[in-house]
Design an enzyme around this catalytic site. Structure first.
Site, PDB file in Angstrom:
ATOM      1  N   ASN A 100      -5.328   7.039  -1.446  1.00 23.17           N
ATOM      2  CA  ASN A 100      -5.287   5.579  -1.355  1.00 23.17           C
ATOM      3  C   ASN A 100      -5.573   5.178   0.086  1.00 23.17           C
ATOM      4  O   ASN A 100      -4.715   5.317   0.961  1.00 23.17           O
ATOM      5  CB  ASN A 100      -3.891   5.089  -1.795  1.00 23.17           C
ATOM      6  CG  ASN A 100      -3.753   3.585  -1.672  1.00 23.17           C
ATOM      7  OD1 ASN A 100      -4.733   2.865  -1.502  1.00 23.17           O
ATOM      8  ND2 ASN A 100      -2.530   3.098  -1.755  1.00 23.17           N
ATOM      9  N   LYS A 146      -6.055   2.279   1.334  1.00 23.72           N
ATOM     10  CA  LYS A 146      -5.483   0.981   1.713  1.00 23.72           C
ATOM     11  C   LYS A 146      -6.519   0.160   2.514  1.00 23.72           C
ATOM     12  O   LYS A 146      -7.691   0.155   2.158  1.00 23.72           O
ATOM     13  CB  LYS A 146      -4.178   1.198   2.481  1.00 23.72           C
ATOM     14  CG  LYS A 146      -3.190   2.088   1.714  1.00 23.72           C
ATOM     15  CD  LYS A 146      -1.811   2.081   2.296  1.00 23.72           C
ATOM     16  CE  LYS A 146      -0.902   3.000   1.477  1.00 23.72           C
ATOM     17  NZ  LYS A 146       0.479   2.981   1.897  1.00 23.72           N
ATOM     18  N   HIS A 203       1.266  -1.709  -6.633  1.00 31.35           N
ATOM     19  CA  HIS A 203       1.692  -0.991  -5.419  1.00 31.35           C
ATOM     20  C   HIS A 203       2.763  -1.829  -4.696  1.00 31.35           C
ATOM     21  O   HIS A 203       2.697  -3.051  -4.690  1.00 31.35           O
ATOM     22  CB  HIS A 203       0.483  -0.754  -4.506  1.00 31.35           C
ATOM     23  CG  HIS A 203       0.794   0.213  -3.403  1.00 31.35           C
ATOM     24  ND1 HIS A 203       1.510  -0.146  -2.287  1.00 31.35           N
ATOM     25  CD2 HIS A 203       0.536   1.537  -3.266  1.00 31.35           C
ATOM     26  CE1 HIS A 203       1.651   0.914  -1.503  1.00 31.35           C
ATOM     27  NE2 HIS A 203       1.069   1.944  -2.084  1.00 31.35           N
ATOM     28  N   GLU A 226       3.171  -2.514  -1.747  1.00 31.87           N
ATOM     29  CA  GLU A 226       2.641  -3.418  -0.727  1.00 31.87           C
ATOM     30  C   GLU A 226       2.086  -4.692  -1.349  1.00 31.87           C
ATOM     31  O   GLU A 226       1.979  -5.721  -0.691  1.00 31.87           O
ATOM     32  CB  GLU A 226       1.596  -2.672   0.119  1.00 31.87           C
ATOM     33  CG  GLU A 226       2.268  -1.648   1.032  1.00 31.87           C
ATOM     34  CD  GLU A 226       1.424  -0.441   1.402  1.00 31.87           C
ATOM     35  OE1 GLU A 226       0.193  -0.502   1.252  1.00 31.87           O
ATOM     36  OE2 GLU A 226       2.020   0.569   1.828  1.00 31.87           O
ATOM     37  N   GLU A 246       6.787   5.882  -6.303  1.00 32.80           N
ATOM     38  CA  GLU A 246       6.689   5.851  -4.842  1.00 32.80           C
ATOM     39  C   GLU A 246       7.897   5.105  -4.281  1.00 32.80           C
ATOM     40  O   GLU A 246       7.877   3.867  -4.198  1.00 32.80           O
ATOM     41  CB  GLU A 246       5.424   5.109  -4.413  1.00 32.80           C
ATOM     42  CG  GLU A 246       4.142   5.741  -4.875  1.00 32.80           C
ATOM     43  CD  GLU A 246       2.982   5.284  -4.014  1.00 32.80           C
ATOM     44  OE1 GLU A 246       2.427   6.124  -3.312  1.00 32.80           O
ATOM     45  OE2 GLU A 246       2.648   4.095  -4.023  1.00 32.80           O
ATOM     46  N   GLY A 281       6.354   1.997   5.004  1.00 27.88           N
ATOM     47  CA  GLY A 281       7.517   1.238   4.535  1.00 27.88           C
ATOM     48  C   GLY A 281       8.844   1.903   4.835  1.00 27.88           C
ATOM     49  O   GLY A 281       9.864   1.569   4.261  1.00 27.88           O
ATOM     50  N   SER A 337       4.633   9.625   1.837  1.00 32.11           N
ATOM     51  CA  SER A 337       4.561  10.619   2.926  1.00 32.11           C
ATOM     52  C   SER A 337       4.205  12.018   2.438  1.00 32.11           C
ATOM     53  O   SER A 337       4.754  13.016   2.918  1.00 32.11           O
ATOM     54  CB  SER A 337       5.873  10.646   3.724  1.00 32.11           C
ATOM     55  OG  SER A 337       6.110   9.393   4.311  1.00 32.11           O
TER      56      SER A 337
HETATM   57  P1  PGA Z   1       1.803   7.297   2.410  1.00 29.18           P
HETATM   58  O1  PGA Z   1       1.391   6.149   1.377  1.00 29.18           O
HETATM   59  O2  PGA Z   1       1.302   8.601   1.883  1.00 29.18           O
HETATM   60  O3  PGA Z   1       1.139   6.898   3.695  1.00 29.18           O
HETATM   61  O4  PGA Z   1       3.288   7.295   2.519  1.00 29.18           O
HETATM   62  C1  PGA Z   1       1.512   6.333   0.000  1.00 29.18           C
HETATM   63  C2  PGA Z   1       1.192   5.041  -0.704  1.00 29.18           C
HETATM   64  O5  PGA Z   1       1.648   3.982  -0.293  1.00 29.18           O
HETATM   65  O6  PGA Z   1       0.452   5.034  -1.704  1.00 29.18           O
END
Ligand code: PGA
Length: 258
Positions: free
Chosen positions: A9, A11, A97, A99, A169, A177, A215
């Site tokens: 992803n 983003k 998601h 976000e 997640e 986050g 992460s």
């Molecule tokens: P991250 O993001 O691997 O940077 O923690 C995962 C996500 O938000 O899909």
């Protein structure tokens, strides 16, 4: 064969050149391990057509969000419909998601409507769910997550176990986050709980795949992918580095079983 799913992803963190580099790296890594995992690249809208044009064999293209069209086409300035996504070569889409839920006020109802629109158009849905740090501290984690799944998927028409996957997640474990590391036992036990929840409450979706995100990096991908009830990983930050992404794809191939 049990094929693990690796989702990158990107983003809002890439430009066009990055998408080229990362797409090629993903293709090389997947090719080297005989295409044994499912790799999904989740691009910003503006680069979908570009990534689609250079998409390596076996790699799937997805979008990060989709609008609910009020009409097949028409006056919705700024919106992108499921049909438009399909037209770019997308076959999957992330919905819900954290976000989007926290930054854009997306409610469970919004998420449900988006899932319905995407499924009706034949897109595979990657439904994201997860509790916040406060919800977790209040002992509400499992209720929140099962509630989000129920709200999005219960009694949805046009939905089959292979047309939707759930990415658990925890918001506090996503690098943007909170970035705390989830304990392997916690990941394992909530995935087991969710698999059981789906089995008992969403029986028509039995067999739907469950992914973990938050992460995930090259140094923890293999062990997370080896947990029972973990069918794949959704990777944000680490998917922006070609070497890290390649290594996670290799881990996905190694964890896939004939
Ligand atoms: P991250 O993001 O691997 O940077 O923690 C995962 C996500 O938000 O899909």
């Amino acid at each position: 064969m049990t094929r693990k799913i690796i989702i990158a992803n990107w983003k809002m963190s890439v430009n066009r050149a990055d998408t080229t580099r990362l797409t090629r790296a993903a293709g090389v890594a997947l090719g080297k391990c005989g295409g044994q995992a499912d790799v999904i690249l989740v691009s910003p809208y503006v680069y979908l057509t570009h990534v689609s044009a250079i998409l390596p064999p076996g790699v799937i293209l997805a979008a990060q969000d989709v609008a609910v069209p009020h009409h097949p086409k028409g006056a919705q300035t700024g919106d992108v419909s499921p049909e438009m996504l399909r037209d770019t070569g997308c076959t999957a889409v992330i919905i819900g998601h954290s976000e989007r839920r926290s930054g854009h006020g997306e409610t469970d109802d919004t998420v449900r409507a988006k899932v319905a629109a995407a499924c009706a158009a034949g897109l595979t849905v990657i439904l994201c769910v997860g509790e916040t740090a406060d919800q977790r501290a209040a002992g509400q984690g499992r209720n929140v997550v099962s509630g989000q799944i129920h709200a999005a998927l219960f009694d949805q028409p046009n939905i089959r176990p292979d047309s939707v996957m759930v990415a658990y997640e925890p918001v506090w474990a996503i690098s943007g986050g909170g970035g705390q590391t989830a304990a392997l036992e916690d990941i394992g036990s909530i995935h087991q709980f969710l698999a059981n929840y789906i089995e008992t409450t969403l029986a028509p979706l039995r067999g739907m795949r469950l992914l973990y995100g938050g992460s995930v990096r090259p140094d923890n991908a293999s062990v997370i992918l080896s947990l029972p009830y973990v069918d794949g990983v959704l990777v944000g930050g680490a998917s922006l580095d070609a070497d890290a992404l390649s290594e996670i794809i290799r881990a996905g191939c190694a964890a896939s079983r004939p």
